[in-house]
Design a protein around this motif. Structure first.
Motif, short mmCIF file in Angstrom:
data_model
loop_
_atom_site.label_atom_id
_atom_site.label_comp_id
_atom_site.label_asym_id
_atom_site.label_seq_id
_atom_site.Cartn_x
_atom_site.Cartn_y
_atom_site.Cartn_z
N ASN A 114 1.03 0.80 9.86
CA ASN A 114 2.31 0.42 9.26
C ASN A 114 2.48 1.02 7.87
O ASN A 114 3.60 1.32 7.46
CB ASN A 114 2.42 -1.10 9.20
N MET A 115 1.38 1.20 7.16
CA MET A 115 1.44 1.86 5.86
C MET A 115 1.97 3.28 5.99
O MET A 115 2.83 3.72 5.21
CB MET A 115 0.06 1.88 5.22
N ARG A 137 -5.26 7.26 1.18
CA ARG A 137 -4.48 7.13 2.41
C ARG A 137 -5.38 7.22 3.63
O ARG A 137 -5.22 6.46 4.59
CB ARG A 137 -3.41 8.22 2.47
N THR A 138 -6.34 8.13 3.58
CA THR A 138 -7.28 8.29 4.70
C THR A 138 -8.14 7.05 4.87
O THR A 138 -8.39 6.59 5.99
CB THR A 138 -8.15 9.52 4.49
N ALA A 182 -8.19 4.83 8.23
CA ALA A 182 -9.38 5.01 9.07
C ALA A 182 -9.62 3.87 10.05
O ALA A 182 -9.98 4.11 11.22
CB ALA A 182 -10.61 5.22 8.18
N PRO A 183 -9.45 2.59 9.67
CA PRO A 183 -9.67 1.51 10.65
C PRO A 183 -8.77 1.59 11.88
O PRO A 183 -9.14 1.09 12.94
CB PRO A 183 -9.38 0.24 9.84
N VAL A 184 -7.60 2.22 11.74
CA VAL A 184 -6.68 2.31 12.88
C VAL A 184 -7.30 3.11 14.01
O VAL A 184 -7.12 2.79 15.19
CB VAL A 184 -5.34 2.95 12.43
N VAL A 185 -8.03 4.17 13.67
CA VAL A 185 -8.63 5.03 14.70
C VAL A 185 -10.04 4.59 15.05
O VAL A 185 -10.71 5.22 15.87
CB VAL A 185 -8.63 6.50 14.24
N THR A 186 -10.50 3.51 14.44
CA THR A 186 -11.81 2.95 14.78
C THR A 186 -11.69 2.10 16.04
O THR A 186 -10.69 1.39 16.23
CB THR A 186 -12.35 2.08 13.63
N LEU A 236 0.83 -1.21 0.00
CA LEU A 236 0.00 0.00 0.00
C LEU A 236 0.87 1.25 0.00
O LEU A 236 0.56 2.23 -0.70
CB LEU A 236 -0.92 -0.01 1.22
N ALA A 237 1.94 1.23 0.78
CA ALA A 237 2.81 2.40 0.84
C ALA A 237 3.47 2.67 -0.51
O ALA A 237 3.55 3.81 -0.96
CB ALA A 237 3.87 2.20 1.91
N LEU A 238 3.92 1.61 -1.17
CA LEU A 238 4.53 1.79 -2.49
C LEU A 238 3.52 2.31 -3.51
O LEU A 238 3.84 3.15 -4.36
CB LEU A 238 5.12 0.46 -2.97
N ALA A 239 2.28 1.82 -3.41
CA ALA A 239 1.26 2.25 -4.35
C ALA A 239 0.82 3.69 -4.11
O ALA A 239 0.48 4.41 -5.06
CB ALA A 239 0.05 1.32 -4.26
N LEU A 240 0.84 4.11 -2.84
CA LEU A 240 0.34 5.45 -2.50
C LEU A 240 1.46 6.46 -2.32
O LEU A 240 1.19 7.60 -1.92
CB LEU A 240 -0.50 5.37 -1.22
#
Length: 297
Positions: free
Chosen positions: A179-180, A113-114, A118-122, A98-102
């Motif tokens: 991690n992304m 990216r958002t 988003a699941p991290v803060v859920t 994901l990081a490479l793609a974004l």
């Protein structure tokens, strides 16, 4: 003499001020980390039933029972290692992809990216409950979508072979965004000069990634791996809300087993011994990763 004395006085005042500034942190660290850690070691040497409030010193009996007289512990440890072994590489690989793609400038990159972060803060409880409904046998959204293309989905959380896969995948989707972001930050610190020089030398994308990008990401990968391993070994909320350690103890991991022995069987001393074992397992894996990284440098 007066000058030397005044300098010592100023140094003492600066030292005292420094200790005063960090004293709240040290106090909190002592009260909420060192204190409970010492208490757990103390409780692990006792046979303490929380209902009767009777505590008897038994020395290393609990540890002997865990290692030699309790076959269930080894099953639980196996499940914990399977969970960590499935979650860590999947999380690291997906977050890096994901990081490479974004890590490119295109329309809507901030939105993507958002969405992934988003699941991290859920809330973890809310995330697990929603996925529990989505993974139901007949009324779950996942099986309904599979039925549209002619696939009959399994009972994800009630079949031993699928339950572990389900909790691993949902846990990865919950935390992969963090991690992304870490990988994105590391990628943006890599100078473009390396890539441009490699392109001029005729290197393709895979060669650039293997020989330039991946080695430069090694420190970030080490941090991500250690944090993810520690998190995978102490997972509790997903197991508690989605499977309760079932079916047939297929997802009974060590953190949930500690809770079970302490608050369902009320064996606080035995649960404390299990917590100490988990602490040393986590510490050992962390040190092993650190030493492997040093040897490869």
């Amino acid at each position: 003499m007066t000058t030397a004395a005044s300098q010592r006085s100023m140094q003492f005042q600066e030292t005292l001020s420094g200790w005063a500034f960090i004293s709240p942190l040290l106090l909190g660290f002592g009260l909420f980390f060192v204190g409970p850690l010492i208490a757990i070691f103390g409780y692990s040497l006792t046979e303490w039933n929380i209902l009767s409030q009777r505590s008897t010193y038994v020395g290393l009996k609990n540890y002997h029972n865990i290692l030699f007289d309790n076959p269930e512990f080894w099953q639980v440890l196996r499940s914990s290692l399977i969970f960590a072994g499935g979650l860590v590489p999947l999380n690291v690989a997906l977050s890096l992809a994901l990081a490479l793609a974004l890590n490119k400038a295109f329309r809507g990159v901030i939105v993507f990216r958002t969405l992934f972060f988003a699941p991290v803060v859920t809330a973890g409880a809310a995330w697990a409950i929603v996925w529990t409904f989505l993974l139901q046998k007949e009324s779950g959204g996942v099986n309904q979508m599979l039925a549209l293309i002619g696939i009959e989905g399994p009972n994800w959380l009630r079949e031993p072979d699928w339950a572990m896969v389900s909790v691993i995948v949902t846990r990865v989707l919950k935390n992969v965004g963090l991690n992304m972001i870490l990988y994105l930050a590391a990628l943006q610190t890599i100078s473009r000069d390396y890539r441009e020089a490699a392109v001029l030398d005729g290197a393709n994308r895979w060669q650039i990634f293997r020989n330039i990008t991946w080695p430069l990401l090694a420190p970030t990968t080490l941090v991500i791996t250690i944090v993810t391993v520690v998190g995978s070994l102490k997972v509790f909320d997903h197991i508690y809300l989605m499977t309760n350690g079932g079916p047939e103890n297929a997802t009974l991991v060590l953190a949930y087993y500690i809770y079970e022995r302490a608050f369902e069987f009320f064996e606080v001393g035995y649960a404390s011994s299990l917590a100490v074992v988990l602490f040393f397992i986590t510490l050992g894996l962390t040190l092993a990763q650190w030493l492997m990284k040093r040897e490869t440098d």
